[in-house]
Design a protein around this motif. Structure first.
Motif, PDB file in Angstrom:
ATOM      1  N   PRO A  49       0.810  -1.175   0.125  1.00 49.30           N
ATOM      2  CA  PRO A  49      -0.003   0.022  -0.163  1.00 49.30           C
ATOM      3  C   PRO A  49       0.797   1.124  -0.153  1.00 49.30           C
ATOM      4  CG  PRO A  49      -0.001  -0.825   2.261  1.00 49.30           C
ATOM      5  CD  PRO A  49       0.789  -1.968   1.253  1.00 49.30           C
ATOM      6  N   LYS A  50       0.291   2.343  -0.459  1.00 49.31           N
ATOM      7  CA  LYS A  50       0.876   3.631  -0.284  1.00 49.31           C
ATOM      8  C   LYS A  50       0.689   4.205   0.855  1.00 49.31           C
ATOM      9  CE  LYS A  50      -1.451   5.533  -3.930  1.00 49.31           C
ATOM     10  NZ  LYS A  50      -1.989   6.401  -4.780  1.00 49.31           N
ATOM     11  N   ARG A  51       1.824   4.915   1.500  1.00 49.92           N
ATOM     12  CA  ARG A  51       1.943   5.811   2.720  1.00 49.92           C
ATOM     13  C   ARG A  51       1.678   4.714   3.969  1.00 49.92           C
ATOM     14  NH1 ARG A  51      -0.762  11.933   3.154  1.00 49.92           N
ATOM     15  NH2 ARG A  51       0.369  12.506   5.162  1.00 49.92           N
ATOM     16  N   ALA A  52       2.418   3.651   3.921  1.00 48.55           N
ATOM     17  CA  ALA A  52       2.067   2.814   5.038  1.00 48.55           C
ATOM     18  C   ALA A  52       3.268   2.098   5.823  1.00 48.55           C
ATOM     19  CB  ALA A  52       0.929   1.829   4.599  1.00 48.55           C
ATOM     20  N   LEU A  53       3.069   1.782   7.011  1.00 48.50           N
ATOM     21  CA  LEU A  53       4.157   0.994   7.624  1.00 48.50           C
ATOM     22  C   LEU A  53       3.543  -0.706   7.652  1.00 48.50           C
ATOM     23  CD1 LEU A  53       4.921   3.249  10.683  1.00 48.50           C
ATOM     24  CD2 LEU A  53       6.061   3.198   8.412  1.00 48.50           C
ATOM     25  N   VAL A  54       4.358  -1.322   6.774  1.00 50.39           N
ATOM     26  CA  VAL A  54       4.066  -2.674   6.709  1.00 50.39           C
ATOM     27  C   VAL A  54       4.820  -3.469   7.549  1.00 50.39           C
ATOM     28  CG1 VAL A  54       3.429  -4.443   5.239  1.00 50.39           C
ATOM     29  CG2 VAL A  54       3.214  -2.112   4.388  1.00 50.39           C
ATOM     30  N   ARG A 202       7.188   6.332  11.533  1.00 47.90           N
ATOM     31  CA  ARG A 202       6.118   7.194  11.510  1.00 47.90           C
ATOM     32  C   ARG A 202       6.158   8.392  10.671  1.00 47.90           C
ATOM     33  NH1 ARG A 202       4.992   5.609  17.776  1.00 47.90           N
ATOM     34  NH2 ARG A 202       3.734   3.575  17.491  1.00 47.90           N
ATOM     35  N   GLN A 203       7.309   9.099  10.848  1.00 45.84           N
ATOM     36  CA  GLN A 203       7.562  10.401  10.313  1.00 45.84           C
ATOM     37  C   GLN A 203       7.838  10.253   8.808  1.00 45.84           C
ATOM     38  OE1 GLN A 203      11.176  11.988  11.860  1.00 45.84           O
ATOM     39  NE2 GLN A 203      10.169  12.220  14.053  1.00 45.84           N
ATOM     40  N   LEU A 204       8.186   8.913   8.408  1.00 48.21           N
ATOM     41  CA  LEU A 204       8.430   8.491   7.133  1.00 48.21           C
ATOM     42  C   LEU A 204       6.996   8.446   6.461  1.00 48.21           C
ATOM     43  CD1 LEU A 204      11.306   6.238   6.980  1.00 48.21           C
ATOM     44  CD2 LEU A 204      11.268   8.676   6.100  1.00 48.21           C
ATOM     45  N   ARG A 205       6.015   7.788   7.277  1.00 52.21           N
ATOM     46  CA  ARG A 205       4.754   7.260   6.693  1.00 52.21           C
ATOM     47  C   ARG A 205       3.946   8.651   6.644  1.00 52.21           C
ATOM     48  NH1 ARG A 205       1.268   4.202  10.883  1.00 52.21           N
ATOM     49  NH2 ARG A 205       2.014   5.913  11.727  1.00 52.21           N
ATOM     50  N   GLN A 206       4.056   9.644   7.550  1.00 53.77           N
ATOM     51  CA  GLN A 206       3.437  10.915   7.760  1.00 53.77           C
ATOM     52  C   GLN A 206       3.842  11.664   6.364  1.00 53.77           C
ATOM     53  OE1 GLN A 206       0.920  11.772   9.528  1.00 53.77           O
ATOM     54  NE2 GLN A 206       0.749  13.751   8.913  1.00 53.77           N
ATOM     55  N   SER A 207       5.011  11.451   5.924  1.00 52.09           N
ATOM     56  CA  SER A 207       5.551  12.291   4.631  1.00 52.09           C
ATOM     57  C   SER A 207       5.100  11.546   3.349  1.00 52.09           C
ATOM     58  CB  SER A 207       6.855  12.601   4.967  1.00 52.09           C
ATOM     59  OG  SER A 207       7.574  11.321   4.887  1.00 52.09           O
TER      60      SER A 207
END
Length: 278
Positions: A49-54, A202-207
């Protein structure tokens, strides 16, 4: 085990995979990987998925590290194809960052912390271009993000395991990628380092980034991640944590190893009930 059956011809374009979206950061199309005719991964089909922590989870020997290496072309495919945003890895290399297992790195190599972080800039430099002051400034900023700027001149062999892991994370951040594949970045680190790494993820996902993490602590999956890929040679289940990280799927993935599932079941129950993690 008998040899692998003859594979179908490997497709050559995304048009051969209409079920996969070219917008997915990572699409794995019916991938099989084998060592000496023994399958390690079998018919893996997955869209990240896009913009996710997997979280990529499964028992030892399930093929988690193999999957990451195969996606990056570090291991050959027996069948199938991997696409990054609908294109081969070679054309998207700069957009993909990789953090290998700490055990796979020669920590005696004579470089300092800043040198390692600067390595994340090499892909953007091209041939015969020197590292600029800007590149060093970006690398130092990434070291600051992981709490290692004060040790920039320290030799990497002098660092603790947690500190080494932070440095490799800084190297990946310096690459300024859009997708990150991380192989056990939380293995063997202290609690402070774990908190630092999770906050950066989490910052990476937020960006807007997507991060795939090989992870072993089932009890923290509901707290740390929003998507999960359950793997044991095949894909057992994949999707949002609340949908895919179920007791039935965990039992199927771990073949009923109940001692490994107790904490995960408790964490999942707390998530569904809106209670804070332990």
């Amino acid at each position: 085990m008998s040899p692998l059956p003859p594979s179908e011809p490997i497709p050559t374009s995304l048009a051969d995979f209409p079920e996969h979206s070219p917008e997915s950061p990572l699409s794995i199309h019916n991938v099989t990987v084998a060592y000496r005719h023994r399958p390690v991964l079998w018919d893996i089909d997955y869209d990240a998925p896009k913009r996710a922590l997997v979280a990529v989870v499964g028992p030892n020997g399930a093929g988690k590290s193999t999957l990451m290496k195969a996606c990056l072309g570090l291991l050959p495919l027996a069948a199938g194809r991997v696409e990054f945003w609908g294109s081969p890895f070679a054309s998207q290399r700069l957009r993909v960052g990789y953090v290998p297992q700490r055990e796979a790195v020669d920590w005696e190599f004579p470089v300092n912390v800043l040198d390692v972080a600067v390595m994340g800039r090499y892909g953007r430099l091209g041939w015969f271009r020197r590292v600029s002051a800007k590149d060093r400034a970006i690398a130092l900023e990434c070291l600051d993000r992981v709490g290692m700027a004060d040790l920039a001149k320290r030799q990497i062999s002098e660092l603790s395991g947690g500190q080494q892991q932070r440095v490799f994370l800084a190297r990946a951040l310096a690459q300024e990628a859009d997708l990150y594949l991380m192989d056990e970045p939380l293995a063997g680190v202290d609690a402070a380092t774990e908190r630092t790494i999770i906050e950066i993820l989490r910052q990476l996902r937020q960006s807007g980034r997507t991060v795939l993490v090989v992870h072993h602590d089932l009890s923290t999956v509901p707290e740390y991640f929003d998507h999960v890929l359950l793997l044991n040679t095949r894909v057992i289940a994949a999707g949002p944590v609340q949908e895919a990280f179920t007791p039935d799927n965990l039992h199927a993935t771990y073949a009923g190893r109940l001692t490994a599932l107790d904490d995960a079941a408790e964490a999942l129950a707390r998530l569904r009930e809106g209670r804070p993690p332990l």
